[in-house]
Design a protein around this motif. Structure first.
Motif, PDB file in Angstrom:
ATOM      1  N   GLY A 892       0.801  -1.235   0.000  1.00 46.94           N
ATOM      2  CA  GLY A 892       0.000   0.000   0.000  1.00 46.94           C
ATOM      3  C   GLY A 892       0.826   1.275   0.000  1.00 46.94           C
ATOM      4  N   PRO A 893       0.984   1.867   1.162  1.00 46.80           N
ATOM      5  CA  PRO A 893       1.606   3.195   1.213  1.00 46.80           C
ATOM      6  C   PRO A 893       3.124   3.177   1.235  1.00 46.80           C
ATOM      7  N   GLU A 894       3.762   2.010   1.094  1.00 45.12           N
ATOM      8  CA  GLU A 894       5.227   1.948   1.261  1.00 45.12           C
ATOM      9  C   GLU A 894       5.934   2.646   0.105  1.00 45.12           C
ATOM     10  N   SER A 895       7.013   3.259   0.423  1.00 48.55           N
ATOM     11  CA  SER A 895       7.843   3.892  -0.602  1.00 48.55           C
ATOM     12  C   SER A 895       8.739   2.842  -1.255  1.00 48.55           C
ATOM     13  N   TRP A 896       9.314   3.247  -2.373  1.00 47.06           N
ATOM     14  CA  TRP A 896      10.224   2.317  -3.060  1.00 47.06           C
ATOM     15  C   TRP A 896      11.483   2.068  -2.232  1.00 47.06           C
ATOM     16  N   ASP A 897      11.867   3.003  -1.428  1.00 51.03           N
ATOM     17  CA  ASP A 897      13.020   2.747  -0.555  1.00 51.03           C
ATOM     18  C   ASP A 897      12.698   1.647   0.445  1.00 51.03           C
ATOM     19  N   ALA A 898      11.484   1.652   0.969  1.00 52.16           N
ATOM     20  CA  ALA A 898      11.082   0.594   1.903  1.00 52.16           C
ATOM     21  C   ALA A 898      10.995  -0.753   1.204  1.00 52.16           C
ATOM     22  N   LEU A 899      10.419  -0.767  -0.023  1.00 48.40           N
ATOM     23  CA  LEU A 899      10.351  -2.029  -0.780  1.00 48.40           C
ATOM     24  C   LEU A 899      11.753  -2.535  -1.108  1.00 48.40           C
ATOM     25  N   ASP A 900      12.623  -1.608  -1.455  1.00 47.72           N
ATOM     26  CA  ASP A 900      14.006  -2.013  -1.739  1.00 47.72           C
ATOM     27  C   ASP A 900      14.648  -2.647  -0.520  1.00 47.72           C
ATOM     28  N   GLY A 901      14.420  -2.083   0.648  1.00 49.50           N
ATOM     29  CA  GLY A 901      14.974  -2.658   1.864  1.00 49.50           C
ATOM     30  C   GLY A 901      14.397  -4.023   2.187  1.00 49.50           C
ATOM     31  N   ARG A 902      13.127  -4.247   1.825  1.00 50.51           N
ATOM     32  CA  ARG A 902      12.492  -5.530   2.130  1.00 50.51           C
ATOM     33  C   ARG A 902      12.927  -6.639   1.167  1.00 50.51           C
ATOM     34  N   PHE A 903      13.082  -6.327  -0.135  1.00 51.37           N
ATOM     35  CA  PHE A 903      13.236  -7.388  -1.136  1.00 51.37           C
ATOM     36  C   PHE A 903      14.626  -7.460  -1.778  1.00 51.37           C
ATOM     37  N   ARG A 904      15.405  -6.403  -1.686  1.00 47.47           N
ATOM     38  CA  ARG A 904      16.700  -6.409  -2.379  1.00 47.47           C
ATOM     39  C   ARG A 904      17.575  -7.571  -1.925  1.00 47.47           C
ATOM     40  N   THR A 905      17.669  -7.762  -0.602  1.00 44.06           N
ATOM     41  CA  THR A 905      18.538  -8.826  -0.088  1.00 44.06           C
ATOM     42  C   THR A 905      18.030 -10.199  -0.504  1.00 44.06           C
ATOM     43  N   ALA A 906      16.715 -10.400  -0.396  1.00 48.21           N
ATOM     44  CA  ALA A 906      16.144 -11.704  -0.765  1.00 48.21           C
ATOM     45  C   ALA A 906      16.360 -12.000  -2.245  1.00 48.21           C
ATOM     46  N   CYS A 907      16.181 -10.988  -3.077  1.00 51.14           N
ATOM     47  CA  CYS A 907      16.395 -11.199  -4.516  1.00 51.14           C
ATOM     48  C   CYS A 907      17.862 -11.490  -4.824  1.00 51.14           C
ATOM     49  N   THR A 908      18.744 -10.771  -4.141  1.00 50.44           N
ATOM     50  CA  THR A 908      20.176 -10.970  -4.373  1.00 50.44           C
ATOM     51  C   THR A 908      20.607 -12.371  -3.968  1.00 50.44           C
ATOM     52  N   ARG A 909      20.062 -12.882  -2.868  1.00 45.62           N
ATOM     53  CA  ARG A 909      20.427 -14.235  -2.436  1.00 45.62           C
ATOM     54  C   ARG A 909      19.979 -15.272  -3.462  1.00 45.62           C
ATOM     55  N   TRP A 910      18.830 -15.073  -4.062  1.00 46.03           N
ATOM     56  CA  TRP A 910      18.363 -16.033  -5.071  1.00 46.03           C
ATOM     57  C   TRP A 910      19.284 -16.042  -6.294  1.00 46.03           C
ATOM     58  N   ARG A 911      20.008 -14.964  -6.501  1.00 46.74           N
ATOM     59  CA  ARG A 911      20.905 -14.927  -7.666  1.00 46.74           C
ATOM     60  C   ARG A 911      21.973 -16.012  -7.572  1.00 46.74           C
ATOM     61  N   ASP A 912      22.371 -16.372  -6.335  1.00 51.55           N
ATOM     62  CA  ASP A 912      23.409 -17.393  -6.174  1.00 51.55           C
ATOM     63  C   ASP A 912      22.957 -18.762  -6.653  1.00 51.55           C
ATOM     64  N   ALA A 913      21.655 -18.968  -6.756  1.00 57.00           N
ATOM     65  CA  ALA A 913      21.169 -20.273  -7.224  1.00 57.00           C
ATOM     66  C   ALA A 913      21.602 -20.565  -8.657  1.00 57.00           C
TER      67      ALA A 913
END
Length: 1008
Positions: A892-913
């Motif tokens: 909802g009201p989250e900014s892109w900075d907040a979304l980046d903080g939530r998903f960037r690390t998780a997405c980066t870890r999946w890259r190692d697969a």
């Protein structure tokens, strides 16, 4: 006129005995066997699980083939190295290196202790104790002086031994001669025997045999105790464990290979000791010994079986039988005869020992690059060439000096090649568990290569025997053996890299070769025609392997430059100095008592003129090819692909055909030197054709009717010309021209032999007293064809102009070939890119699933999971859990900075697969592998899409990327559930992670 006297005895030292090379061969075999056998023991004691890594790679333990296991392991090299480093680590390098060092040190100590044991007090006494008046000392000093020994060696007596023998021990610098008590008693009753025995022992000292003999004995004894005994104990322990489990021991090729290596060591030891005994006899005879001093009762003639097995049984003796020793004293022919059985055994050495060395290096991740293999095969190639080459040269020299039939060399060489083929079977190269490879006809290639090698060596010996002017043939011998050694290195490199693979069923996929051609020759034209090109998967890969062998150009160049230098020196002109020095007294240059005249050699123009004319024809053919291809020249963007490949294939063809014609013409004029004549002429023609091609390709675009690859005029060296495979054309042209020369020489020789047979038949059918022209009956079938060349050579002298042409050809050829070989080896380097090689391997040969039984499949999946696969499943599960945790909440009201903080690390870890398929094996189950691969594809798409969406603030892209990552997690869960089911079906414990059922493990494969 008084009858001619008997021919004088030939000095057997005319070329040396070659026994020192045999001792070095023995030492090399011992050190190789030492490292290989002790590595087996050390790895066994470490209780590694290399068999588990093989299972995890998808290798079927019940598959006795060769190619399937090689593809499974080589196509997953990175994962296999990781698995073995964890579960089957190599012992510390110093342990493997330490055993050969220990063997050497222990042998040196035993070598020093053996003389002390033999000369200990209480067993022997000084000579003065048995010779108080000094009469015996005076005789011994006289015999020592006759042998050239100064001062006289130390003499001791063994009074308790009644035999009439003597022995020398110690080392060459400090020898000790021990006389048996029985021998002293014969000093007056049989003085000739006493002198003969003592001169024989002094001859050992003069020939510098003492050190090598006792080093051989010490090395063998230490090898038996320190290496062979522990190895046999370990193998016995392994067999006992298999029997205790109620199983039957399976034939182990590694054990058989070790047994063969021990056999070779023993036979090399026996050959070294046996040959030195005969040479000591001959040396003693030359120093004044009476042959009757060694007279022994004639052995009773054996039956047919014993006579048939005689040559084989002789190989095992450390002392030659009395009949052979007596024969060598009356006629030195046995010292110059080439025995084929030793050559058969010798042929296994250059194939078996590199395999042992490679297996010793493999656990330490030493890249088996081409240059590493060249370095490994260098030593066995030098030794085999030295032993076989010296033997063939000695046989030719003896035939020339005695006027006998000169051996052709191909028969002996064929036995050497047969040994290489047998060594490949023993190695399991191209064979697997079976005793014949998938393509057994390929094993004829080393036989033919060995026959050509022997033919070339003997022809070189005959050529230089007729042209060398020096006092000894050894410089010419070393020159020809250097070229032969280079040929042996190149041959072994190619055979061990690709020859055995062809024998084992090597096959390249058509689509892989199409991609290879497109990589060589980028083109905008469609590649549809490439897949239908004849020979795409058979001929082209073979030509590519010739291109990749770094010393090919230099080898072929050396094989024709050495004979050309022999012709360039010109005929000897009467008896050369080496010819006269081969007799104890000056020989009569006109033949007769001093021996026959030296061999007459065809003049230089007989082989050079056909080569030059063939070269002119080759140049015209190259020009014609350029003009022909120009008529169908496509646009600039479409000159790669099939067009450039056709150019690269046709260019060697148009050069080789004139070279073959030149080789046939020169072979017909070269007399008995048909092979060398054909080879020189064919290579001169090929050289001129290649020079013309290099000029035209470098200046491509400057002559409009001859333009092929370019339209603009600029000088670009041929090795830098785009779309032109310089090494491919050069190496294959030279090799094909050499093969054509061999075939031409063979055809000419066959025709000459047929003419000689017909001539003999006409002579036999001619009535008694009939008239006609005599056809002559030479010692071989070359007499007819020799007549023209002999008459030419009588009045031929190589002038300054001829030597200048020879020098120019040699400098250009050797310089260009050396630069090419050096550049190619520099590019190959010593380190290979494992990832790139693995990717190329899979593209070429694929990574197919071999059909296996259900229990084997279950064992493979179990090994894949428990040796490391579970770690990657756990990582994928942790990535999925992390993404699930990050996804809790709303957008909802989250900014892109907040979304980046939530998903960037998780997405980066999946890259190692994305690295999982490189780091670990493919799952040895098709269904599980489909889920595993889908997980990796989804993870790669999702991780990249997630990062891009976060950077672009694209909410739709972010949702699609997260869906891909969630799908990747479900595929990982599905793979885990399927592995759990396979393990439990095989009565194994299930997966560590509880399998997920239902929608949470529903894997959607890419494309569904």
């Amino acid at each position: 006129m008084p009858p001619p006297g008997p021919p004088r005895r030939i000095d057997e030292r005319v070329l040396g005995a070659g026994t020192s090379v045999r001792f070095v061969t023995l030492l090399f075999l011992l050190l190789t066997a030492c490292g290989s056998m002790m590595l087996t023991v050390l790895r066994g004691l470490a209780h590694g699980d290399q068999e588990g890594c093989n299972l995890a790679a998808g290798v079927d333990p019940d598959d006795g083939g060769y190619w399937a296991p090689i593809v499974a392991v080589s196509g997953q090299t990175f994962a296999y190295r990781l698995c073995t480093s964890i579960w089957a680590p190599a012992p510390p390098w110093w342990q493997v290196v330490g055993w050969p060092v220990l063997l050497t040190v222990a042998a040196a100590l035993l070598f020093l202790l053996l003389p002390l044991r033999k000369a200990r007090r209480g067993r022997v006494v000084p000579l003065e104790s048995a010779d108080p008046d000094g009469e015996l000392r005076a005789l011994i000093d006289e015999l020592a002086a006759a042998t050239g020994l100064a001062p006289t060696p130390r003499i001791v007596v063994d009074p308790a031994t009644a035999s009439v023998n003597a022995v020398v021990f110690g080392r060459t610098g400090r020898p000790v001669v021990c006389l048996d008590g029985g021998l002293l008693a014969t000093r007056r009753t049989d003085p000739e025997r006493f002198r003969a025995v003592l001169l024989h022992e002094f001859a050992h000292i003069a020939n510098r045999d003492v050190t090598l003999t006792y080093l051989t004995v010490a090395l063998w004894r230490v090898f038996l105790v320190l290496i062979l005994l522990p190895y046999l104990l370990w193998e016995g322990h392994v067999v006992q464990g298999v029997l205790a489990d109620g199983a039957v021991p399976r034939p182990d090729r590694a054990m058989l290979l070790a047994a063969v290596l021990v056999l070779l060591v023993h036979l090399a030891r026996a050959d070294t000791l046996r040959s030195r005994e005969v040479w000591a006899d001959v040396t003693a005879l030359r120093r004044g010994a009476d042959p009757r001093g060694w007279a022994a009762p004639a052995a009773a003639p054996g039956g047919p079986l014993r006579r048939a097995l005689g040559p084989f049984l002789e190989l095992w003796r450390t002392h030659p039988r009395s009949g052979l020793r007596q024969g060598a004293l009356t006629d030195p022919a046995p010292l110059f005869r080439v025995s084929v059985l030793p050559l058969l055994l010798l042929g296994t050495v250059p194939v078996v020992t590199p395999t042992h060395l490679l297996r010793q290096l493999a656990p330490y991740r030493v890249d088996s690059s081409t240059n590493v293999l060249v370095a490994i095969v260098l030593v066995p190639a030098v030794l085999v060439t030295g032993v076989a080459g010296v033997a063939l040269w000695r046989a030719v020299a003896y035939a020339v000096l005695t006027g006998g039939r000169v051996p052709s060399g191909w028969w002996a060489g064929a036995w050497l090649g047969a040994g290489m083929a047998a060594g490949s079977i023993l190695n399991g190269d191209g064979v697997g568990w079976a005793w014949l490879p998938q393509r057994p006809a390929v094993l004829l290639v080393p036989v033919l290569a060995g026959a050509a090698f022997g033919w070339w060596i003997t022809q070189c010996a005959l050529l230089w025997a007729g042209t060398w002017r020096g006092r000894t043939l050894r410089p010419a011998l070393l020159l020809s053996l250097s070229a032969g050694c280079l040929a042996m290195v190149s041959w072994l490199t190619w055979w061990l890299l690709m020859g055995v693979a062809y024998a084992g069923g090597f096959t390249v996929r058509a689509d892989a070769m199409v991609r290879t051609v497109q990589r060589w020759f980028p083109s905008a034209a469609p590649s549809g025609d490439l897949g239908r090109l004849p020979g795409l998967t058979t001929v082209l890969p073979l030509l590519e392997t010739v291109t990749g062998t770094p010393l090919v150009a230099l080898t072929v160049t050396a094989l024709w430059v050495v004979p050309l230098l022999g012709w360039g020196t010109g005929p000897a002109g009467g008896a050369p100095r080496w010819f006269s020095a081969a007799f104890p007294a000056p020989a009569d240059e006109s033949g007769g008592p001093g021996g026959p005249p030296p061999p007459r050699v065809a003049p230089l123009r007989a082989v050079l003129l056909p080569g030059v004319l063939g070269g002119v024809l080759a140049c015209l053919a190259v020009v014609g090819l350029q003009a022909c291809l120009h008529t169908g020249q496509p646009g600039p963007d479409a000159r790669g692909g099939l067009y450039a490949l056709r150019y690269a294939l046709l260019l060697p063809a148009v050069v080789v055909v004139p070279a073959a014609l030149a080789g046939a013409a020169a072979g017909a004029r070269a007399g008995r030197l048909r092979l060398l004549g054909s080879l020189v002429a064919a290579q001169v023609a090929a050289l001129l054709g290649l020079v013309a091609a290099a000029v035209l390709v470098s200046a491509d675009g400057c002559v409009a009717p001859l333009n092929v690859l370019s339209d603009d005029c600029a000088w670009r060296p041929v090795w830098r010309r785009p779309l032109f495979p310089y090494l491919f054309v050069l190496n294959n042209t030279l090799v094909l021209a050499a093969v054509a020369a061999v075939l031409a020489a063979l055809a000419v020789s066959t025709a000459a032999a047929a003419r000689a047979v017909r001539a003999r038949r006409r002579v036999h059918r001619r009535p008694a007293g009939g008239t006609g022209t005599s056809t002559g009956t030479g010692s071989d079938s070359d007499s007819d064809s020799d007549s023209d060349s002999d008459s030419d050579s009588n009045d031929s002298r190589t002038g300054r102009r001829g030597r200048l042409v020879v020098a120019l050809l040699c400098v250009v050829a050797v310089g260009g070939a050396s630069a090419t070989a050096g550049h190619q080896m520099y590019q190959a380097g010593l380190v290979t890119d494992v990832t790139a090689n693995q990717r190329d391997y899979v593209q070429r040969f694929g990574l197919p699933y071999a059909p296996v039984s259900e229990p084997t499949r279950q064992n493979q999946v179990h090994a894949w999971y428990h040796l490391g696969g579970y770690r990657f499943i756990e990582l994928a599960a942790s990535y999925s859990d992390g993404l699930t945790a990050a996804g809790k909440g709303s957008f909802g009201p989250e900014s892109w900075d907040a979304l980046d903080g939530r998903f960037r690390t998780a997405c980066t870890r999946w890259r190692d697969a994305g690295t999982f398929e490189l780091a670990w094996f493919r799952v040895p189950d098709r269904t599980v592998q489909a889920d595993w691969h889908a997980m990796i594809v989804r993870a790669d798409q999702g991780s990249r899409g997630c990062a891009e969406a976060l950077d672009a603030h694209d909410s739709t892209g972010l949702l699609n990327a997260l869906r891909d990552l969630l799908a990747a997690g479900r595929c990982a869960a599905s793979a885990n559930a399927r592995i759990d089911a396979v393990l439990r079906a095989g009565h194994y414990r299930g997966t560590y992670r509880t399998p997920v059922r239902g929608a949470g493990a529903a894997c959607e494969h890419v494309g569904q």
